[in-house]
Design a protein around this motif. Sequence first.
Motif, short mmCIF file in Angstrom:
data_model
loop_
_atom_site.label_atom_id
_atom_site.label_comp_id
_atom_site.label_asym_id
_atom_site.label_seq_id
_atom_site.Cartn_x
_atom_site.Cartn_y
_atom_site.Cartn_z
N THR A 94 0.83 -1.21 0.00
CA THR A 94 0.00 0.00 0.00
C THR A 94 0.86 1.26 0.00
O THR A 94 0.61 2.20 -0.76
N LEU A 95 1.87 1.29 0.85
CA LEU A 95 2.75 2.45 0.92
C LEU A 95 3.53 2.64 -0.38
O LEU A 95 3.74 3.77 -0.84
N MET A 96 3.96 1.52 -0.98
CA MET A 96 4.70 1.61 -2.24
C MET A 96 3.80 2.12 -3.37
O MET A 96 4.22 2.92 -4.20
N GLY A 106 15.62 5.29 -5.87
CA GLY A 106 14.91 6.53 -6.19
C GLY A 106 14.99 7.54 -5.07
O GLY A 106 15.17 8.74 -5.29
N VAL A 107 14.86 7.06 -3.83
CA VAL A 107 14.97 7.96 -2.67
C VAL A 107 16.38 8.54 -2.59
O VAL A 107 16.58 9.74 -2.35
N ALA A 137 11.77 -2.93 -3.55
CA ALA A 137 12.34 -2.16 -2.45
C ALA A 137 13.66 -1.53 -2.85
O ALA A 137 13.91 -0.35 -2.55
N LEU A 138 14.51 -2.27 -3.54
CA LEU A 138 15.79 -1.74 -3.98
C LEU A 138 15.60 -0.59 -4.97
O LEU A 138 16.31 0.42 -4.92
N VAL A 197 10.35 0.35 2.38
CA VAL A 197 11.53 -0.28 1.77
C VAL A 197 12.15 -1.32 2.70
O VAL A 197 12.37 -2.47 2.28
N PRO A 198 12.45 -0.99 3.94
CA PRO A 198 13.04 -2.02 4.80
C PRO A 198 12.11 -3.20 5.08
O PRO A 198 12.56 -4.34 5.19
N VAL A 199 10.80 -2.93 5.19
CA VAL A 199 9.84 -4.02 5.42
C VAL A 199 9.84 -4.98 4.23
O VAL A 199 9.92 -6.20 4.39
N ALA A 200 9.75 -4.43 3.01
CA ALA A 200 9.74 -5.28 1.82
C ALA A 200 11.06 -6.03 1.66
O ALA A 200 11.08 -7.21 1.29
N LEU A 201 12.18 -5.36 1.95
CA LEU A 201 13.48 -6.02 1.87
C LEU A 201 13.57 -7.18 2.86
O LEU A 201 14.07 -8.26 2.54
#
Length: 254
Positions: A178-180, A249-250, A243-244, A190-194
């Motif tokens: 959802t956040l992505m 992008g960030v 996530a990567l 990102v860290p959660v998905a990683l």
Amino acid sequence: MPAMPDDRPVATLYRMVMPTHVCPFGLKARALLRRRGYAVDDHWLTSRAETDAFKAKHDVKTTPQVFIDGVRIGGYDDLRRHFGLTVRDPNATSYRPVLAVFAVAALIALAINGLTAAPPIGLLGAERFVAVTMMLLAMLKLQDVERFATMFLGYDLLARRWVSYGYVYPLLELGAGTLMLARLWPWLSVPVALAIGGIGAVSVVKAVYIDKRALKCACVGGSGNVPLGFVSLTENVMMVAMALWMALGVAGTM
């Protein structure tokens, strides 16, 4: 009942039609017979007593029952076999749930692109496809978390050490997706998905490709018959890649 046309073969169908229940397989049998060019002599079993009496008379355990040329063909599955059609095996391996998720996710991503005037195909569309896929897969897991967690415990390395992770995992996947999709809080998504994607990928590789275990994949929830392997590994790799990509992008905006 209207007269049957003389130029069509006639099939006799006995099916349950009660005030509180109309047998769905009886309706499917009638429709199949009509598609095959039969006029259907449709007999309704309108009470439990009438149904039980019919079963006892013909020594059958279920209805509907189809008769063609005076010969009993059987129920709906038997009718399909009679016409040379396939009959679904509920225990057979099927990738249909996964393909359905991917197809629907692609359509949703295309629809979002259309609403936001984005190109139908491109990196943004790929991002949205992955995010929506994560959300849909999480939804399937959340339909029966208990069953998913039980299957997940069969191979996930973290869940075996921390059982509660099997119950938390669908929420983490849903939240990250959802956040992505919304491109919000990459410091969290990102860290959660990683983490969940990386642990999942390692778990699948160990269980399937190192230990050579034949297990069912929990990726579409606990009720699926998808073998653990490529599909689950793809799900996890997609999360890690997404996530990567977002992390890059960030970093690029700093």
